[in-house]
Design a protein around this motif. Structure first.
Motif, PDB file in Angstrom:
ATOM      1  N   ILE A  29     -86.572 -65.292 -72.760  1.00 43.71           N
ATOM      2  CA  ILE A  29     -86.876 -64.682 -74.071  1.00 43.71           C
ATOM      3  C   ILE A  29     -85.595 -64.471 -74.869  1.00 43.71           C
ATOM      4  O   ILE A  29     -85.534 -64.748 -76.069  1.00 43.71           O
ATOM      5  N   GLU A  30     -84.554 -64.000 -74.196  1.00 45.03           N
ATOM      6  CA  GLU A  30     -83.255 -63.818 -74.855  1.00 45.03           C
ATOM      7  C   GLU A  30     -82.729 -65.153 -75.387  1.00 45.03           C
ATOM      8  O   GLU A  30     -82.243 -65.237 -76.523  1.00 45.03           O
ATOM      9  N   LEU A  31     -82.838 -66.206 -74.595  1.00 43.64           N
ATOM     10  CA  LEU A  31     -82.381 -67.528 -75.024  1.00 43.64           C
ATOM     11  C   LEU A  31     -83.197 -68.038 -76.214  1.00 43.64           C
ATOM     12  O   LEU A  31     -82.642 -68.641 -77.140  1.00 43.64           O
ATOM     13  N   LEU A  32     -84.501 -67.809 -76.206  1.00 42.63           N
ATOM     14  CA  LEU A  32     -85.329 -68.217 -77.347  1.00 42.63           C
ATOM     15  C   LEU A  32     -84.983 -67.409 -78.593  1.00 42.63           C
ATOM     16  O   LEU A  32     -85.032 -67.942 -79.715  1.00 42.63           O
ATOM     17  N   ASN A  33     -84.598 -66.157 -78.406  1.00 39.90           N
ATOM     18  CA  ASN A  33     -84.163 -65.341 -79.543  1.00 39.90           C
ATOM     19  C   ASN A  33     -82.847 -65.841 -80.127  1.00 39.90           C
ATOM     20  O   ASN A  33     -82.588 -65.673 -81.314  1.00 39.90           O
ATOM     21  N   VAL A  34     -82.025 -66.463 -79.320  1.00 39.23           N
ATOM     22  CA  VAL A  34     -80.809 -67.118 -79.825  1.00 39.23           C
ATOM     23  C   VAL A  34     -81.208 -68.428 -80.515  1.00 39.23           C
ATOM     24  O   VAL A  34     -80.773 -68.717 -81.632  1.00 39.23           O
ATOM     25  N   ALA A  35     -82.047 -69.200 -79.857  1.00 42.78           N
ATOM     26  CA  ALA A  35     -82.428 -70.531 -80.342  1.00 42.78           C
ATOM     27  C   ALA A  35     -83.158 -70.488 -81.682  1.00 42.78           C
ATOM     28  O   ALA A  35     -83.073 -71.439 -82.470  1.00 42.78           O
ATOM     29  N   LYS A  36     -83.852 -69.391 -81.960  1.00 42.35           N
ATOM     30  CA  LYS A  36     -84.656 -69.305 -83.193  1.00 42.35           C
ATOM     31  C   LYS A  36     -83.809 -69.354 -84.460  1.00 42.35           C
ATOM     32  O   LYS A  36     -84.343 -69.493 -85.558  1.00 42.35           O
ATOM     33  N   TRP A  37     -82.496 -69.281 -84.327  1.00 41.81           N
ATOM     34  CA  TRP A  37     -81.615 -69.358 -85.488  1.00 41.81           C
ATOM     35  C   TRP A  37     -81.344 -70.791 -85.908  1.00 41.81           C
ATOM     36  O   TRP A  37     -80.436 -71.072 -86.681  1.00 41.81           O
ATOM     37  N   ALA A  38     -82.188 -71.708 -85.458  1.00 46.79           N
ATOM     38  CA  ALA A  38     -82.096 -73.108 -85.875  1.00 46.79           C
ATOM     39  C   ALA A  38     -82.375 -73.210 -87.373  1.00 46.79           C
ATOM     40  O   ALA A  38     -83.071 -72.363 -87.938  1.00 46.79           O
ATOM     41  N   PRO A  39     -81.854 -74.256 -88.020  1.00 44.23           N
ATOM     42  CA  PRO A  39     -82.199 -74.474 -89.429  1.00 44.23           C
ATOM     43  C   PRO A  39     -83.713 -74.544 -89.583  1.00 44.23           C
ATOM     44  O   PRO A  39     -84.393 -75.191 -88.789  1.00 44.23           O
ATOM     45  N   ASN A  40     -84.231 -73.861 -90.597  1.00 41.23           N
ATOM     46  CA  ASN A  40     -85.679 -73.763 -90.764  1.00 41.23           C
ATOM     47  C   ASN A  40     -85.985 -73.554 -92.245  1.00 41.23           C
ATOM     48  O   ASN A  40     -85.831 -72.451 -92.758  1.00 41.23           O
ATOM     49  N   HIS A  41     -86.445 -74.627 -92.911  1.00 41.69           N
ATOM     50  CA  HIS A  41     -86.798 -74.538 -94.334  1.00 41.69           C
ATOM     51  C   HIS A  41     -87.803 -73.417 -94.550  1.00 41.69           C
ATOM     52  O   HIS A  41     -88.753 -73.271 -93.791  1.00 41.69           O
ATOM     53  N   LYS A  42     -87.586 -72.650 -95.545  1.00 40.11           N
ATOM     54  CA  LYS A  42     -88.476 -71.549 -95.933  1.00 40.11           C
ATOM     55  C   LYS A  42     -88.568 -70.450 -94.867  1.00 40.11           C
ATOM     56  O   LYS A  42     -89.325 -69.504 -95.014  1.00 40.11           O
ATOM     57  N   VAL A  43     -87.834 -70.582 -93.781  1.00 37.66           N
ATOM     58  CA  VAL A  43     -87.822 -69.615 -92.674  1.00 37.66           C
ATOM     59  C   VAL A  43     -89.262 -69.225 -92.286  1.00 37.66           C
ATOM     60  O   VAL A  43     -89.589 -68.070 -92.091  1.00 37.66           O
ATOM     61  N   ASN A  44     -90.117 -70.233 -92.172  1.00 32.42           N
ATOM     62  CA  ASN A  44     -91.504 -69.958 -91.803  1.00 32.42           C
ATOM     63  C   ASN A  44     -91.713 -69.901 -90.292  1.00 32.42           C
ATOM     64  O   ASN A  44     -92.800 -69.570 -89.843  1.00 32.42           O
ATOM     65  N   GLN A  45     -90.668 -70.218 -89.519  1.00 34.55           N
ATOM     66  CA  GLN A  45     -90.697 -70.113 -88.054  1.00 34.55           C
ATOM     67  C   GLN A  45     -91.991 -70.719 -87.486  1.00 34.55           C
ATOM     68  O   GLN A  45     -92.820 -70.005 -86.922  1.00 34.55           O
ATOM     69  N   PRO A  46     -92.138 -72.041 -87.597  1.00 37.08           N
ATOM     70  CA  PRO A  46     -93.406 -72.698 -87.281  1.00 37.08           C
ATOM     71  C   PRO A  46     -93.618 -72.952 -85.785  1.00 37.08           C
ATOM     72  O   PRO A  46     -94.007 -74.042 -85.383  1.00 37.08           O
ATOM     73  N   TRP A  47     -93.358 -71.968 -84.980  1.00 37.67           N
ATOM     74  CA  TRP A  47     -93.456 -72.187 -83.543  1.00 37.67           C
ATOM     75  C   TRP A  47     -94.188 -71.047 -82.858  1.00 37.67           C
ATOM     76  O   TRP A  47     -94.211 -69.923 -83.341  1.00 37.67           O
ATOM     77  N   ARG A  48     -94.792 -71.406 -81.760  1.00 32.43           N
ATOM     78  CA  ARG A  48     -95.297 -70.407 -80.827  1.00 32.43           C
ATOM     79  C   ARG A  48     -95.096 -70.977 -79.434  1.00 32.43           C
ATOM     80  O   ARG A  48     -94.953 -72.194 -79.258  1.00 32.43           O
ATOM     81  N   PHE A  49     -95.075 -70.098 -78.467  1.00 32.60           N
ATOM     82  CA  PHE A  49     -94.717 -70.490 -77.105  1.00 32.60           C
ATOM     83  C   PHE A  49     -95.724 -69.931 -76.109  1.00 32.60           C
ATOM     84  O   PHE A  49     -96.264 -68.840 -76.316  1.00 32.60           O
ATOM     85  N   GLN A  50     -95.931 -70.665 -75.038  1.00 36.77           N
ATOM     86  CA  GLN A  50     -96.686 -70.191 -73.890  1.00 36.77           C
ATOM     87  C   GLN A  50     -95.799 -70.446 -72.684  1.00 36.77           C
ATOM     88  O   GLN A  50     -95.438 -71.594 -72.413  1.00 36.77           O
TER      89      GLN A  50
END
Length: 186
Positions: A29-50
């Motif tokens: 979870i910590e690593l994904l919280n780092v990874a989420k700072w990827a370039p992302n147009h409109k910062v819509n964060q178009p991901w979900r995880f299982q």
């Protein structure tokens, strides 16, 4: 001169053989919280995880088995062997995006998730955690998708198999960019 980031990029490998040692879910979870700072147009964060761990991996494995084509009504031994291989991997992360009908938004979302996954792999590698990004045919199978709760209008971008490397493969050479670039300077 290579920086530590350069070195991490050059040394990261796709891992196919994992130790059975558990990987801490909070660290993922910590690593994904780092990874989420990827370039992302409109910062819509178009991901979900299982994330499938422990006994929960069996749901992932069973979905895989159920999606396999049957031979004479039975699951082929090759698929059962692969299922056991999946059981032995500490964690499985399924990465899912909404499929926006607008091509530009779809492309931007896919690019953002791909960037997030590269960030995730590099950050994990720096901590000694390896993985393989899989996008096999079975992620498109309606049986597999339904079994793990992927809805119509969603795309499985990756199944990331995660653990501590049992074996780190040798580096495979890449073509020098000078052979792949056209420079237009006028």
């Amino acid at each position: 001169m290579l920086t530590p980031i350069d070195q991490n990029i050059l040394e990261r490998r796709t891992i196919k053989k994992f130790k059975k040692d558990p990987v801490d879910i909070e660290e993922i979870i910590e690593l994904l919280n780092v990874a989420k700072w990827a370039p992302n147009h409109k910062v819509n964060q178009p991901w979900r995880f299982q994330l499938y761990a422990g006994d929960g991996k069996e749901k992932f494995v069973q979905a895989f088995i159920d999606a396999m084509p049957k031979e004479d009504g039975a699951v082929p031994q090759k698929a059962l062997n692969k299922a056991q291989y999946f059981r032995d991997i500490p964690l499985h992360l399924v990465v899912i995006m909404p499929e926006d009908p607008r091509q530009r938004r779809w492309d931007e979302d896919y690019g953002a998730i791909s960037s997030l996954l590269q960030n995730f792999q590099l950050a994990a590698w720096a901590r000694g955690i390896g993985m393989i990004w899989r996008s096999n045919d079975w992620i498109y199978d309606p049986v597999f998708r339904e079994a793990i709760g992927v809805k119509p209008g969603e795309k499985i971008v990756a199944t990331m198999m995660i653990g501590y490397p049992q074996h780190v493969p040798e580096k495979r050479e890449r073509t020098d960019i000078r052979e792949k670039i056209i420079i237009i300077s006028e």
